[in-house]
Design a protein around this motif. Structure first.
Motif, PDB file in Angstrom:
ATOM      1  N   ASP A  84       0.807  -1.217   0.000  1.00 14.32           N
ATOM      2  CA  ASP A  84       0.000   0.000   0.000  1.00 14.32           C
ATOM      3  C   ASP A  84       0.852   1.285   0.000  1.00 14.32           C
ATOM      4  O   ASP A  84       0.321   2.375   0.161  1.00 14.32           O
ATOM      5  N   LEU A  85       2.160   1.157  -0.221  1.00 12.87           N
ATOM      6  CA  LEU A  85       3.018   2.336  -0.330  1.00 12.87           C
ATOM      7  C   LEU A  85       2.799   3.024  -1.676  1.00 12.87           C
ATOM      8  O   LEU A  85       2.619   2.351  -2.698  1.00 12.87           O
ATOM      9  N   LEU A  86       2.822   4.344  -1.660  1.00 15.53           N
ATOM     10  CA  LEU A  86       2.821   5.082  -2.913  1.00 15.53           C
ATOM     11  C   LEU A  86       4.165   4.865  -3.610  1.00 15.53           C
ATOM     12  O   LEU A  86       5.170   4.597  -2.938  1.00 15.53           O
ATOM     13  N   PRO A  87       4.229   4.974  -4.925  1.00 18.64           N
ATOM     14  CA  PRO A  87       5.497   4.738  -5.631  1.00 18.64           C
ATOM     15  C   PRO A  87       6.667   5.577  -5.101  1.00 18.64           C
ATOM     16  O   PRO A  87       7.773   5.066  -4.936  1.00 18.64           O
ATOM     17  N   LEU A  88       6.419   6.853  -4.805  1.00 20.86           N
ATOM     18  CA  LEU A  88       7.495   7.693  -4.290  1.00 20.86           C
ATOM     19  C   LEU A  88       7.944   7.229  -2.907  1.00 20.86           C
ATOM     20  O   LEU A  88       9.136   7.219  -2.598  1.00 20.86           O
ATOM     21  N   GLU A  89       6.997   6.821  -2.064  1.00 20.08           N
ATOM     22  CA  GLU A  89       7.351   6.295  -0.737  1.00 20.08           C
ATOM     23  C   GLU A  89       8.186   5.024  -0.865  1.00 20.08           C
ATOM     24  O   GLU A  89       9.170   4.840  -0.152  1.00 20.08           O
ATOM     25  N   LEU A  90       7.793   4.168  -1.788  1.00 23.08           N
ATOM     26  CA  LEU A  90       8.527   2.932  -2.030  1.00 23.08           C
ATOM     27  C   LEU A  90       9.959   3.218  -2.469  1.00 23.08           C
ATOM     28  O   LEU A  90      10.920   2.662  -1.930  1.00 23.08           O
ATOM     29  N   LEU A  91      10.123   4.122  -3.435  1.00 24.17           N
ATOM     30  CA  LEU A  91      11.458   4.469  -3.913  1.00 24.17           C
ATOM     31  C   LEU A  91      12.297   5.109  -2.807  1.00 24.17           C
ATOM     32  O   LEU A  91      13.488   4.816  -2.671  1.00 24.17           O
ATOM     33  N   ALA A  92      11.691   5.953  -1.994  1.00 25.22           N
ATOM     34  CA  ALA A  92      12.418   6.592  -0.898  1.00 25.22           C
ATOM     35  C   ALA A  92      12.881   5.554   0.118  1.00 25.22           C
ATOM     36  O   ALA A  92      14.014   5.618   0.611  1.00 25.22           O
ATOM     37  N   LEU A  93      12.038   4.588   0.439  1.00 27.18           N
ATOM     38  CA  LEU A  93      12.431   3.520   1.369  1.00 27.18           C
ATOM     39  C   LEU A  93      13.545   2.650   0.783  1.00 27.18           C
ATOM     40  O   LEU A  93      14.481   2.268   1.484  1.00 27.18           O
ATOM     41  N   LEU A  94      13.438   2.337  -0.488  1.00 26.45           N
ATOM     42  CA  LEU A  94      14.498   1.563  -1.154  1.00 26.45           C
ATOM     43  C   LEU A  94      15.827   2.299  -1.025  1.00 26.45           C
ATOM     44  O   LEU A  94      16.843   1.704  -0.650  1.00 26.45           O
ATOM     45  N   GLN A  95      15.807   3.579  -1.337  1.00 30.35           N
ATOM     46  CA  GLN A  95      17.036   4.372  -1.273  1.00 30.35           C
ATOM     47  C   GLN A  95      17.573   4.418   0.148  1.00 30.35           C
ATOM     48  O   GLN A  95      18.769   4.294   0.377  1.00 30.35           O
TER      49      GLN A  95
END
Length: 165
Positions: A84-95
């Motif tokens: 349920d993460l937004l794409p930007l949230e997902l990318l920020a967590l990955l980083q």
């Protein structure tokens, strides 16, 4: 792209104030501000980690690599990388977890960027990029709403502040 060599902290602060003053004098609306990125080596390109060390700036396999990294993160750490993460949230967590992404770290604080320009590679000259940002445009940028199909982009204008220490 304007470039200026900075010799000390006072020069840096004065330059940032000048850039901010130009933004205001040129009729910037309330949504425009400056963003900064510090890099510890002037030889580094302004490219997100997912796009570094590639032979071509557009490599079709980069999309597959990103998809695989996302799926692996979701599989290995489902409690962090949930669906349920937004794409930007997902990318920020990955980083944040050290996984290469299409994101490029920037900050609204010029001194934070200066820190990153000076914090390592002491035998190299660092660099701070200043970006003119319009928050309205950024809010509508596709990476916030979906996983985009390119990793290299630049919006607005920027200048390089070369730091010598």
């Amino acid at each position: 792209m304007a470039e200026r060599q900075i010799e000390n902290l006072l020069d840096f602060i004065q330059t940032i104030c000048e850039l901010d003053g130009k933004l205001i004098r040129n009729g910037a609306d309330k949504n425009e501000n400056l963003l900064f990125r510090g890099q510890s080596n002037m030889a580094y390109e302004l490219i997100p980690s997912l796009g570094r060390n590639r032979k071509f700036s557009v490599d079709i396999s980069i999309l597959d690599e990103e998809r695989n990294l996302i799926e692996m993160a979701k599989y290995k750490m489902p409690e962090i990388f949930h669906s349920d993460l937004l794409p930007l949230e997902l990318l920020a967590l990955l980083q944040h977890h050290g996984i290469p992404t299409r994101l490029l770290d920037v900050t609204e604080n010029a001194l934070v960027a200066l820190y990153f320009a000076c914090c390592s590679d002491n035998d190299k000259n660092g660099e701070v990029f200043a970006f003119k940002n319009n928050e309205t445009d950024v809010a509508n940028y596709p990476v916030i709403n979906a996983i985009a199909d390119s990793y290299r982009f630049a919006r607005g204008t920027f200048c390089t502040l070369s730091l010598f220490y």
